[in-house]
Design a protein around this motif. Structure first.
Motif, PDB file in Angstrom:
ATOM      1  N   VAL A   1       5.603  -0.953  -2.243  1.00  0.00           N
ATOM      2  CA  VAL A   1       5.420   0.405  -1.727  1.00  0.00           C
ATOM      3  C   VAL A   1       5.964   1.439  -2.718  1.00  0.00           C
ATOM      4  O   VAL A   1       5.302   2.455  -3.001  1.00  0.00           O
TER       5      VAL A   1
ATOM      6  N   TYR B   1       4.580  11.835   2.586  1.00  0.00           N
ATOM      7  CA  TYR B   1       4.496  10.551   1.891  1.00  0.00           C
ATOM      8  C   TYR B   1       5.713   9.696   2.206  1.00  0.00           C
ATOM      9  O   TYR B   1       5.590   8.473   2.371  1.00  0.00           O
TER      10      TYR B   1
ATOM     11  N   ALA C   1       5.369   6.071   3.565  1.00  0.00           N
ATOM     12  CA  ALA C   1       5.895   4.962   2.765  1.00  0.00           C
ATOM     13  C   ALA C   1       6.878   4.134   3.572  1.00  0.00           C
ATOM     14  O   ALA C   1       6.856   2.895   3.533  1.00  0.00           O
TER      15      ALA C   1
ATOM     16  N   THR D   1       4.984   2.094   6.166  1.00  0.00           N
ATOM     17  CA  THR D   1       4.276   0.981   5.516  1.00  0.00           C
ATOM     18  C   THR D   1       5.244  -0.137   5.141  1.00  0.00           C
ATOM     19  O   THR D   1       4.953  -1.326   5.352  1.00  0.00           O
ATOM     20  N   ALA D   2       6.391   0.232   4.571  1.00  0.00           N
ATOM     21  CA  ALA D   2       7.382  -0.772   4.173  1.00  0.00           C
ATOM     22  C   ALA D   2       7.909  -1.533   5.376  1.00  0.00           C
ATOM     23  O   ALA D   2       8.093  -2.758   5.324  1.00  0.00           O
TER      24      ALA D   2
ATOM     25  N   ALA E   1       8.058  -5.965  -0.150  1.00  0.00           N
ATOM     26  CA  ALA E   1       7.648  -4.727   0.501  1.00  0.00           C
ATOM     27  C   ALA E   1       8.234  -3.513  -0.213  1.00  0.00           C
ATOM     28  O   ALA E   1       7.536  -2.507  -0.445  1.00  0.00           O
ATOM     29  N   THR E   2       9.500  -3.600  -0.590  1.00  0.00           N
ATOM     30  CA  THR E   2      10.143  -2.471  -1.274  1.00  0.00           C
ATOM     31  C   THR E   2       9.495  -2.206  -2.626  1.00  0.00           C
ATOM     32  O   THR E   2       9.160  -1.060  -2.963  1.00  0.00           O
TER      33      THR E   2
ATOM     34  N   VAL F   1      12.538   3.563   1.394  1.00  0.00           N
ATOM     35  CA  VAL F   1      11.641   2.413   1.500  1.00  0.00           C
ATOM     36  C   VAL F   1      12.439   1.133   1.711  1.00  0.00           C
ATOM     37  O   VAL F   1      12.059   0.271   2.531  1.00  0.00           O
TER      38      VAL F   1
ATOM     39  N   ALA G   1       3.674   1.580  -5.759  1.00  0.00           N
ATOM     40  CA  ALA G   1       2.407   2.239  -5.449  1.00  0.00           C
ATOM     41  C   ALA G   1       2.566   3.754  -5.473  1.00  0.00           C
ATOM     42  O   ALA G   1       1.704   4.480  -6.011  1.00  0.00           O
TER      43      ALA G   1
ATOM     44  N   LEU H   1       5.052  -3.850   6.630  1.00  0.00           N
ATOM     45  CA  LEU H   1       4.767  -4.892   5.651  1.00  0.00           C
ATOM     46  C   LEU H   1       5.874  -5.931   5.613  1.00  0.00           C
ATOM     47  O   LEU H   1       5.603  -7.141   5.549  1.00  0.00           O
TER      48      LEU H   1
END
Length: 345
Positions: A55, A3, A7, A10-11, A51-52, A173, A58, A14
């Protein structure tokens, strides 16, 4: 582990995407950094903060990576500080407004039950001061983002050593979001961080490190905190050393920071970021070694000694003095009138 990697990825993506998408609105609204030779849209700050927060929130909401009660509060307070920074970018608020806001947010976040009242009050001052210091670092392309990435990774290692998974995920992140922003912020920058991003980054980093060091000795903690943020601390010390004897305003912007002085020495813009990023890495390594016990506390003293030498050396580099607003406007008027006289002749 998986994860954390997902993560961070993704960050990063994004933040890079949001920074690009927010550029046109920033240009239309006139949300620009005019301190550089060409105006740069301040789309990076909102991108990094969004973004921070998205993510990390979530992961906490799904239960995959719960942040914990204290860290959830930190994330909410950081989002509020980022919103305050955005207001500063839009309306050019007085310097004391973000300082008061970050101080209030720090008072909510600091774990007084672990630090005690005296230590907690010092921690509040530290968080507010370092947040302002990170805003001061946002004076050169890529500098604040690079130092933020290095510091976040170092603080994440310290959190991992204390088995604080929530803080480690949040810092990872944040580091990834800053890395995504740096895609657009390397020289010549296409987007800037602004008060929104710099205040958010500084607040989250400072608060997270306070959480990691809570319960440790105050003297040792002060050394680790300094080492992890050596470049930001050196920048503040350099500005104070230059302005205080001359009675120039400390809160006013001016070309007398670390990056400005290195540029005066002929260092290229990208080399400035590399040099100060390397210095931040050295301080972070010293801080991590001191925190984990891989080295004695003397390594922090070496980092402090290097910082003092750098500050004293760069303090001798001449820069354009920072004038108060009234004096600055009168000086500009004199220059305009002199130019008109020459043209009329």
């Amino acid at each position: 582990m998986l994860y954390g990697i997902a993560a961070a990825t993704t960050a990063l993506l994004l933040a890079a995407l949001l920074t690009e998408l927010l550029r046109p609105p920033a240009l239309r609204l006139g949300l620009l950094d005019r301190r550089r030779r060409r105006a740069v849209p301040l789309s990076g700050g909102a991108a990094v903060a969004s973004a921070t927060v998205l993510v990390a929130a979530a992961g906490d909401a799904t239960g995959v990576a719960p942040l914990g009660a204290g860290i959830g509060t930190l994330l909410v307070a950081g989002a509020c500080v980022g919103a305050l920074g955005l207001a500063v970018d839009v309306w050019r608020l007085k310097w004391w407004v973000p300082l008061a806001g970050t101080t209030a947010a720090a008072a909510v976040v600091v774990p007084f039950e672990e630090t005690g009242v005296p230590g907690g009050l010092l921690a509040v001052g530290w968080v507010a001061g370092l947040t302002a210091a990170f805003r001061g670092l946002d004076h050169a392309d890529g500098l604040a983002g690079t130092v933020g990435v290095v510091t976040a990774f170092g603080a994440a290692v310290c959190a991992a050593a204390e088995l604080m998974d929530g803080i480690m995920v949040l810092l990872s992140v944040l580091a990834a979001a800053l890395a995504g922003f740096l895609v657009h912020n390397r020289h010549p920058a296409r987007a800037g961080l602004g008060a929104c991003g710099s205040l958010f980054t500084g607040f989250v980093l400072a608060s997270a490190v306070v959480f990691v060091r809570a319960g440790h000795g105050m003297g040792a903690s002060a050394g680790v905190l300094f080492a992890l943020t050596a470049v930001a601390c050196a920048d503040v010390a350099l500005v104070v050393l230059a302005r205080w004897p001359a009675r120039r305003p400390l809160a006013c912007g001016g070309p007398d920071h670390l990056g400005h002085r290195l540029r005066r020495l002929g260092v290229a813009p990208r080399a400035v970021t590399v040099l100060l990023g390397t210095g931040a890495l050295g301080g972070v390594v010293a801080g991590v070694c001191a925190h984990t016990g891989w080295a004695s506390g003397g390594v922090v003293l070496w980092a402090a000694a290097v910082a003092v030498v750098v500050v004293l050396a760069l303090a001798r580099v001449s820069v354009t003095p920072v004038l108060p607003p009234r004096q600055r406007s009168s000086t500009a008027s004199v220059q305009v009138s002199q130019r008109l006289r020459v043209e009329n002749r």
